[in-house]
Motif scaffolding. Structure first.
Motif, PDB file in Angstrom:
ATOM      1  N   PRO A 152       0.811  -1.215   0.000  1.00 29.19           N
ATOM      2  CA  PRO A 152       0.000   0.000   0.000  1.00 29.19           C
ATOM      3  C   PRO A 152       0.853   1.278   0.000  1.00 29.19           C
ATOM      4  O   PRO A 152       0.360   2.329  -0.352  1.00 29.19           O
ATOM      5  CB  PRO A 152      -0.790  -0.111   1.303  1.00 29.19           C
ATOM      6  CG  PRO A 152       0.085  -0.905   2.211  1.00 29.19           C
ATOM      7  CD  PRO A 152       0.848  -1.856   1.316  1.00 29.19           C
ATOM      8  N   LYS A 153       2.123   1.197   0.399  1.00 33.32           N
ATOM      9  CA  LYS A 153       2.964   2.396   0.425  1.00 33.32           C
ATOM     10  C   LYS A 153       4.073   2.232  -0.605  1.00 33.32           C
ATOM     11  O   LYS A 153       4.846   1.294  -0.541  1.00 33.32           O
ATOM     12  CB  LYS A 153       3.568   2.602   1.811  1.00 33.32           C
ATOM     13  CG  LYS A 153       4.397   3.873   1.905  1.00 33.32           C
ATOM     14  CD  LYS A 153       4.848   4.129   3.313  1.00 33.32           C
ATOM     15  CE  LYS A 153       3.615   4.377   4.104  1.00 33.32           C
ATOM     16  NZ  LYS A 153       3.569   5.133   5.219  1.00 33.32           N
ATOM     17  N   SER A 154       4.130   3.155  -1.551  1.00 31.93           N
ATOM     18  CA  SER A 154       5.117   3.081  -2.626  1.00 31.93           C
ATOM     19  C   SER A 154       6.499   3.521  -2.135  1.00 31.93           C
ATOM     20  O   SER A 154       6.653   4.097  -1.059  1.00 31.93           O
ATOM     21  CB  SER A 154       4.685   3.981  -3.780  1.00 31.93           C
ATOM     22  OG  SER A 154       4.789   5.342  -3.403  1.00 31.93           O
ATOM     23  N   GLY A 155       7.485   3.261  -2.969  1.00 32.00           N
ATOM     24  CA  GLY A 155       8.843   3.664  -2.651  1.00 32.00           C
ATOM     25  C   GLY A 155       9.007   5.170  -2.574  1.00 32.00           C
ATOM     26  O   GLY A 155       9.755   5.678  -1.742  1.00 32.00           O
ATOM     27  N   ILE A 156       8.312   5.903  -3.438  1.00 28.59           N
ATOM     28  CA  ILE A 156       8.415   7.369  -3.396  1.00 28.59           C
ATOM     29  C   ILE A 156       7.768   7.899  -2.121  1.00 28.59           C
ATOM     30  O   ILE A 156       8.268   8.848  -1.509  1.00 28.59           O
ATOM     31  CB  ILE A 156       7.841   8.030  -4.683  1.00 28.59           C
ATOM     32  CG1 ILE A 156       8.223   9.516  -4.773  1.00 28.59           C
ATOM     33  CG2 ILE A 156       6.349   7.871  -4.788  1.00 28.59           C
ATOM     34  CD1 ILE A 156       9.614   9.786  -5.222  1.00 28.59           C
ATOM     35  N   GLU A 157       6.683   7.279  -1.680  1.00 23.12           N
ATOM     36  CA  GLU A 157       6.053   7.677  -0.409  1.00 23.12           C
ATOM     37  C   GLU A 157       6.980   7.361   0.761  1.00 23.12           C
ATOM     38  O   GLU A 157       7.124   8.167   1.689  1.00 23.12           O
ATOM     39  CB  GLU A 157       4.710   6.965  -0.227  1.00 23.12           C
ATOM     40  CG  GLU A 157       3.643   7.430  -1.192  1.00 23.12           C
ATOM     41  CD  GLU A 157       2.407   6.544  -1.206  1.00 23.12           C
ATOM     42  OE1 GLU A 157       1.312   7.095  -1.407  1.00 23.12           O
ATOM     43  OE2 GLU A 157       2.528   5.310  -1.020  1.00 23.12           O
ATOM     44  N   LEU A 158       7.616   6.199   0.706  1.00 18.22           N
ATOM     45  CA  LEU A 158       8.586   5.826   1.738  1.00 18.22           C
ATOM     46  C   LEU A 158       9.723   6.843   1.775  1.00 18.22           C
ATOM     47  O   LEU A 158      10.102   7.331   2.847  1.00 18.22           O
ATOM     48  CB  LEU A 158       9.135   4.423   1.454  1.00 18.22           C
ATOM     49  CG  LEU A 158      10.334   3.968   2.289  1.00 18.22           C
ATOM     50  CD1 LEU A 158       9.981   3.904   3.767  1.00 18.22           C
ATOM     51  CD2 LEU A 158      10.850   2.624   1.783  1.00 18.22           C
ATOM     52  N   LEU A 159      10.251   7.189   0.616  1.00 21.00           N
ATOM     53  CA  LEU A 159      11.330   8.181   0.526  1.00 21.00           C
ATOM     54  C   LEU A 159      10.915   9.505   1.162  1.00 21.00           C
ATOM     55  O   LEU A 159      11.664  10.091   1.943  1.00 21.00           O
ATOM     56  CB  LEU A 159      11.724   8.388  -0.938  1.00 21.00           C
ATOM     57  CG  LEU A 159      12.710   9.522  -1.227  1.00 21.00           C
ATOM     58  CD1 LEU A 159      14.045   9.300  -0.541  1.00 21.00           C
ATOM     59  CD2 LEU A 159      12.891   9.684  -2.739  1.00 21.00           C
ATOM     60  N   ARG A 160       9.720   9.980   0.834  1.00 17.98           N
ATOM     61  CA  ARG A 160       9.252  11.255   1.387  1.00 17.98           C
ATOM     62  C   ARG A 160       9.157  11.190   2.910  1.00 17.98           C
ATOM     63  O   ARG A 160       9.528  12.147   3.602  1.00 17.98           O
ATOM     64  CB  ARG A 160       7.910  11.631   0.775  1.00 17.98           C
ATOM     65  CG  ARG A 160       8.028  12.087  -0.662  1.00 17.98           C
ATOM     66  CD  ARG A 160       6.694  12.559  -1.219  1.00 17.98           C
ATOM     67  NE  ARG A 160       6.849  12.944  -2.614  1.00 17.98           N
ATOM     68  CZ  ARG A 160       6.197  12.404  -3.614  1.00 17.98           C
ATOM     69  NH1 ARG A 160       5.304  11.442  -3.406  1.00 17.98           N
ATOM     70  NH2 ARG A 160       6.400  12.813  -4.858  1.00 17.98           N
TER      71      ARG A 160
END
Length: 128
Positions: free
Chosen positions: A63-71
Motif C-alpha cells: 500500500p505504500k510506494s517507494g516514493i512515499e517511503l522516501l518522502r
C-alpha cells in the motif's frame, strides 16, 4: 575512506523474486548484511528499529510506494540523510525529477546488472 561492506542495507520490494535478485547482486559486490522489507510500511517499521546505512527500494508497491517511503524518510531528522536509491521499471523524465525533488540519492531503471548497481552505489557510498 574505504566503504564498509558490512554496513546494514535494506532492500524493499513487494516481489520476493526482485528482493532475491537485488540481494544476490549485492552479495556479488561483497555486501552480505542485507535485510528485506515487503513494502513501504514494513520498511518504515524496520528503519525505526535498526540503523541502515542504505535503502534500496522499488518505486511501485502497495500500500505504500517507494516514493512515499522516501518522502517519509526525508521528513525525519534522524533519517533524512540516509542514502536512498529508488529502483523502477519507469524511465520517464518526470519520475526522475519527482524522485530528485523528494530527495533520492540515485535512481536505477530495471532491468539492471551488478555493474550498474556498483556504479550507482559508488556515487552514493563511495568507490569500492
Amino acid at each position: 575512506m574505504a566503504v564498509n561492506k558490512d554496513m546494514s542495507i535494506l532492500v524493499v520490494d513487494d516481489f520476493n523474486t526482485m528482493r532475491r535478485i537485488v540481494r544476490s547482486l549485492l552479495k556479488q559486490l561483497g555486501f552480505n548484511n542485507v535485510d528485506e522489507a515487503v513494502d513501504g510500511d514494513d520498511a518504515l517499521s524496520k528503519i525505526s528499529t535498526k540503523d541502515y546505512a542504505l535503502v534500496l527500494s522499488d518505486w511501485n508497491m502497495e500500500p505504500k510506494s517507494g516514493i512515499e517511503l522516501l518522502r517519509e524518510v526525508r521528513q525525519s531528522d534522524k533519517y533524512k540523510s540516509m542514502p536512498f536509491i529508488l529502483i523502477t521499471a519507469e524511465s520517464k523524465v518526470e519520475n526522475i525529477v519527482e524522485a530528485k525533488k523528494a530527495g533520492v540519492n540515485q535512481y536505477i531503471v530495471k532491468p539492471f546488472n551488478a555493474k550498474t548497481l556498483k556504479e550507482k552505489l559508488s556515487t552514493v557510498i563511495g568507490d569500492f
